[in-house]
Each structure stands twice: as C-alpha cells, then as structure tokens.
Scaffold this motif. Structure first.
Motif, PDB file in Angstrom:
ATOM      1  N   ASN A  65     -35.489   5.412   9.564  1.00 24.51           N
ATOM      2  CA  ASN A  65     -34.899   6.747   9.559  1.00 24.51           C
ATOM      3  C   ASN A  65     -34.185   7.024  10.874  1.00 24.51           C
ATOM      4  O   ASN A  65     -34.721   6.757  11.939  1.00 24.51           O
ATOM      5  CB  ASN A  65     -35.983   7.803   9.352  1.00 24.51           C
ATOM      6  N   THR A  69     -36.162  11.887   6.798  1.00 23.70           N
ATOM      7  CA  THR A  69     -37.272  10.952   6.589  1.00 23.70           C
ATOM      8  C   THR A  69     -37.157  10.356   5.194  1.00 23.70           C
ATOM      9  O   THR A  69     -38.088  10.413   4.397  1.00 23.70           O
ATOM     10  CB  THR A  69     -38.628  11.667   6.754  1.00 23.70           C
ATOM     11  N   ASP A  70     -36.017   9.779   4.905  1.00 23.83           N
ATOM     12  CA  ASP A  70     -35.693   9.373   3.544  1.00 23.83           C
ATOM     13  C   ASP A  70     -35.927   7.905   3.240  1.00 23.83           C
ATOM     14  O   ASP A  70     -35.852   7.492   2.086  1.00 23.83           O
ATOM     15  CB  ASP A  70     -34.237   9.729   3.238  1.00 23.83           C
ATOM     16  N   SER A  73     -41.446   4.992   2.509  1.00 18.08           N
ATOM     17  CA  SER A  73     -42.538   5.110   3.481  1.00 18.08           C
ATOM     18  C   SER A  73     -43.191   3.768   3.806  1.00 18.08           C
ATOM     19  O   SER A  73     -43.886   3.652   4.817  1.00 18.08           O
ATOM     20  CB  SER A  73     -43.596   6.095   2.975  1.00 18.08           C
ATOM     21  N   SER A  76     -42.688   2.458   7.422  1.00 18.69           N
ATOM     22  CA  SER A  76     -43.108   3.277   8.558  1.00 18.69           C
ATOM     23  C   SER A  76     -43.626   2.435   9.727  1.00 18.69           C
ATOM     24  O   SER A  76     -43.621   2.888  10.859  1.00 18.69           O
ATOM     25  CB  SER A  76     -44.155   4.307   8.128  1.00 18.69           C
ATOM     26  N   SER A  96     -34.789  11.265  -1.574  1.00 22.43           N
ATOM     27  CA  SER A  96     -35.279  12.585  -1.199  1.00 22.43           C
ATOM     28  C   SER A  96     -35.223  13.478  -2.432  1.00 22.43           C
ATOM     29  O   SER A  96     -34.320  13.338  -3.261  1.00 22.43           O
ATOM     30  CB  SER A  96     -34.430  13.201  -0.087  1.00 22.43           C
ATOM     31  N   ARG A 103     -27.898  12.683   6.038  1.00 29.37           N
ATOM     32  CA  ARG A 103     -29.131  11.911   6.176  1.00 29.37           C
ATOM     33  C   ARG A 103     -28.724  10.487   6.532  1.00 29.37           C
ATOM     34  O   ARG A 103     -27.876   9.893   5.877  1.00 29.37           O
ATOM     35  CB  ARG A 103     -29.935  11.918   4.882  1.00 29.37           C
TER      36      ARG A 103
END
Length: 134
Positions: A65, A69-70, A73, A76, A96, A103
């Motif tokens: 990102n 926060t697209d 996950s 991360s 999203s 974004r």
C-alpha cells in the motif's frame, strides 16, 4: 515494479485482478522460470507466504500500500509473496468496498533463478483488470 493507481469516484468499490498468459518463458526453446513456492513451499496464487531464502527459485510478486489499504491483507508482512497462476486465472491483488480517489499500490516482482538456469529472453504478459462494484 509497477505502481497501480485507482480512483472509483461513483462506484461502491472496486477490485484489481492480475493474471499471466504463461510462466516466464523463452518462446524459441520453451524453457521456463516457474512460479515461486516460497520458503516453506506453501505459497500459491491465492496464498502468500515468506520468500527470503536465496535457495528458493521462481517468479513471484507482492503488493504494498502507498495510499489507502487496498492491497490484499496477505501482503502485510514485507517478505510475503505469491506466484502468478500458471493458467490465465485472475487473482485479486487490490480491492476496496468503499469509494476512493487515487488509491496507490506498488507491485514488486521478484525473480530468483539457479545458476544452471539457461540464459535467454524470458517473457510473459501480465494483465491487470480493474472492475468497479455498483
């Protein structure tokens, strides 16, 4: 690396998918660089995993990102990668459920090959498709 920028002004959300036409390949010989399996052999086109070992070979990517926060996950952790699907199936890389402007995400590609990998011009086509949600 690539930077993806997406604005979905009036849509309720969006998703960006990525697919490849085939593994990295020298078309004349058919030699390929396969997708990574990551350190523990557990990453797949839909599951990211740690890839830090210099003894694990292949081709993969991750999403980071920049604004918003697209990214999926699963990315991360900064060492997590996924291989591209060996078929042209599209996998969600960014999404999203909200309206958003500008974004941004950085897509980082990683290639690690054994010293016995034949030299050549390895190519493929990556297709990114953005789809709004209404």
């Amino acid at each position: 690396a690539n930077t993806l920028t997406f604005s979905n002004g009036s849509a309720n959300g969006y998703q960006v998918t990525v697919s490849q036409n085939h593994n990295l390949r020298v078309n004349a010989s058919g030699r390929e660089i396969p997708g990574t399996t990551c350190d523990a052999g557990t990453c797949t086109p839909t599951t990211a995993a740690a890839w830090t070992s210099s003894l694990v070979y292949g081709f993969g990517y991750r999403c980071d990102n920049v604004t918003g926060t697209d990214c999926n996950s699963q990315f991360s952790t900064s060492t997590f990668y996924r291989p591209f699907d060996s078929s042209p199936s599209a996998q969600i890389v960014m999404s999203s459920a909200n309206v958003g402007r500008s974004r941004r995400a950085d897509i980082t590609y990683k290639v690690n090959v054994h010293n016995t990998q034949a030299a050549g011009l390895y190519t493929n086509i990556l297709n990114y498709i953005a789809t709004p949600t209404f």
